[in-house]
Design a protein around this motif. Structure first.
Motif, PDB file in Angstrom:
ATOM      1  N   THR A  84       5.776   9.587   2.030  1.00 58.28           N
ATOM      2  CA  THR A  84       5.092   8.471   1.376  1.00 58.28           C
ATOM      3  C   THR A  84       3.601   8.753   1.256  1.00 58.28           C
ATOM      4  OG1 THR A  84       6.714   6.934   2.250  1.00 58.28           O
ATOM      5  CG2 THR A  84       4.640   5.999   1.512  1.00 58.28           C
TER       6      THR A  84
ATOM      7  N   LEU B 105      11.193   0.930   8.257  1.00 51.20           N
ATOM      8  CA  LEU B 105      10.005   1.774   8.179  1.00 51.20           C
ATOM      9  C   LEU B 105       9.406   1.985   9.563  1.00 51.20           C
ATOM     10  CD1 LEU B 105       8.358   0.130   5.025  1.00 51.20           C
ATOM     11  CD2 LEU B 105       9.659   2.265   5.131  1.00 51.20           C
TER      12      LEU B 105
ATOM     13  N   GLN C  23       2.744  -0.402   5.266  1.00 47.63           N
ATOM     14  CA  GLN C  23       2.473   0.683   6.214  1.00 47.63           C
ATOM     15  C   GLN C  23       0.970   0.918   6.373  1.00 47.63           C
ATOM     16  OE1 GLN C  23       5.215   3.578   4.193  1.00 47.63           O
ATOM     17  NE2 GLN C  23       5.880   3.977   6.290  1.00 47.63           N
TER      18      GLN C  23
ATOM     19  N   ASP D 159       6.134  -1.559   0.325  1.00 52.41           N
ATOM     20  CA  ASP D 159       6.300  -0.729   1.517  1.00 52.41           C
ATOM     21  C   ASP D 159       5.042   0.061   1.851  1.00 52.41           C
ATOM     22  OD1 ASP D 159       8.840  -1.690   1.608  1.00 52.41           O
ATOM     23  OD2 ASP D 159       9.835   0.196   1.090  1.00 52.41           O
TER      24      ASP D 159
ATOM     25  N   PHE E 145      12.061   8.741  10.195  1.00 49.94           N
ATOM     26  CA  PHE E 145      10.983   7.822   9.846  1.00 49.94           C
ATOM     27  C   PHE E 145       9.681   8.582   9.665  1.00 49.94           C
ATOM     28  CE2 PHE E 145      12.683   3.602  11.780  1.00 49.94           C
ATOM     29  CZ  PHE E 145      13.669   3.607  10.788  1.00 49.94           C
TER      30      PHE E 145
END
Length: 460
Positions: free
Chosen positions: A19, A110, A85, A81, A12
């Motif tokens: 990301t 996530l 986050q 996503d 993760f």
């Protein structure tokens, strides 16, 4: 050997870093466009509305509270996503929206930016945890309907629980079983006896009506892991674990959405379990930009009239495998034979003959890790089923559920303290959300040459 199911999901962290790098490199002050600005404004508006609603939930009860929470979830699920986050990291400590955003993060696999706040959560009376987080109760009560119409199901849960209990070589709690007789009053009476006997942790009850009656009391004197979802919210400081059809509907929706399928044809049996799975699938699809384009009865002779003039990206089967075999042929006739197909775990019901079940090849369905891959600390499903009728066939799912209930009694404290903690259980990967509900990421399986087999990407 000690059971060591806790793992910290380091992938993760890698995913979050990747990301951040991708989005960090893709955006710069000199390349901001009007569409990007409008998109960011839409995200902020959705988060602002969700925050206002989350602030009001504490003063609401009943249907009003459920409606408000459903609206919050729809707003949160609209975020992609990266936005989800980013907004989670921005929320201040104590912001009630964090529990909802965090639950959405867990549902998508996530990472959480920080652990959930644990109001009323206290295991300080237990001995210190081992290095892997193992910290079981001192005196444990298990509430199950050992008599009545649910006694067979309860027997499988009990035997799975004891398999985990006796498979642990470290300190174990004193454990006692209490019969709820499968009724709300029986569950309340059993809970009161267990609390009066000095147990410091209670597992159960099992029936949905039993759990609803217990949760309706609100504050509970002893920390509890209920083995179902109730119609009432999980009380503060308590937790619940379930193999509910709603969870399967959500898992199926997420599975399809990750593969770009948004227009879904549903073929369903007319029973309560499947209706609940379909309802949760529909709600999750709607929240994330998809839709159920039509619902056809699993006994419908033709499917073409249900989809006339409609785009279909995928098919969701909420029916037994014995019925699905005929449905597959109707999908071919309707020109849908090449569409992705996903089903509930009921797809296994009525199967077992490879020659007949080959028509089910390629259909994805949620399954228990233990049934397809094995789990540390528990003998394989086939070998266990050969020894115990309570772990054989369809009962194996409840046996695995009972095994995981034991693991949760020992690792619940760790799940509540560490944002990246998870238990590799017999039913799937288990995490804990901010509302005390255990979130289960199931394994995924399919049929290959008529036999159930794990999918390669089941953990994603």
């Amino acid at each position: 050997m000690p059971i060591a199911p806790i793992r910290f999901l380091s992938r993760f962290a890698a995913f979050a870093l990747a990301t951040a790098l991708v989005f960090g490199c893709a955006q710069s002050p000199t390349r901001t466009t009007a569409p990007v600005a409008a998109e960011n404004a839409a995200v902020r508006d959705a988060v602002r509305e969700a925050q206002q609603l989350a602030q009001s939930v504490a003063t609401q009860t009943g249907a009003q509270r459920r409606d408000t929470e459903a609206r919050i979830d729809r707003l949160v699920q609209q975020l992609d996503d990266a936005s989800l986050q980013r907004e989670a990291a921005r929320l201040a400590e104590g912001d009630p929206l964090y529990d909802y955003v965090g639950r959405a993060l867990l549902g998508r696999g996530l990472p959480l930016p920080r652990a959930f706040a644990r109001a009323g959560w206290n295991f300080d009376d237990r001995p210190a945890a081992d290095r892997d987080g193992y910290r079981p109760p001192v005196k444990l009560a298990v509430l199950l309907p050992l008599s009545g119409s649910l006694s067979a199901a309860a027997g499988s849960v009990r035997d799975g629980f004891l398999a985990g209990y006796y498979g642990e070589s470290r300190r174990r709690p004193e454990v006692r079983f209490y019969d709820t007789a499968g009724t709300p009053n029986g569950a309340l009476s059993a809970y009161d006896r267990a609390a009066g006997d000095g147990n410091d942790f209670i597992v159960g009850p099992l029936g949905r009506d039993e759990v609803s009656a217990l949760f309706a009391r609100g504050e509970l004197p002893v920390a509890t892991l209920a083995l179902n979802r109730g119609t009432q919210a999980t009380p503060r400081g308590q937790s619940s674990f379930s193999l509910s059809p709603e969870d399967e509907g959500v898992a199926a929706a997420d599975y399809l959405l990750r593969r770009g399928a948004k227009q879904v044809l549903v073929i369903a049996a007319d029973d309560d379990t499947q209706r609940r799975a379909v309802a949760s699938l529909r709600e999750r699809l709607s929240a994330r930009g998809g839709e159920v384009v039509a619902v056809a009865d699993d006994n419908a002779a033709e499917l073409a009239p249900s989809i006339a003039g409609k785009q279909v990206d995928a098919v969701f089967l909420a029916t037994k495998g014995s019925v699905a075999r005929a449905v597959v042929a109707r999908l071919q006739l309707a020109g849908l034979g090449d569409k992705p197909r996903v089903a509930t775990s009921q797809l296994l019901s009525g199967t077992g003959k490879a020659a007949e079940d080959r028509v089910l090849d390629g259909i994805a369905f949620p399954s228990e890790s233990w049934l397809t891959r094995g789990v540390h600390g528990l003998s394989g499903a086939e070998a266990t089923g050969a020894r115990l009728a309570s772990a054989r066939g369809a009962a194996g799912r409840l046996f695995a559920f009972g095994f995981d209930a034991w693991l949760l009694t020992a690792y619940l404290d760790q799940l509540g303290r560490k944002p990246d903690a998870a238990v590799e259980g017999a039913t799937g990967v288990l995490r804990l959300d901010g509302f005390g509900n255990v979130q289960r990421t199931p394994a995924w399986s399919t049929f290959v040459d008529g036999d159930p087999a794990p999918l390669a990407d089941a953990s994603r």
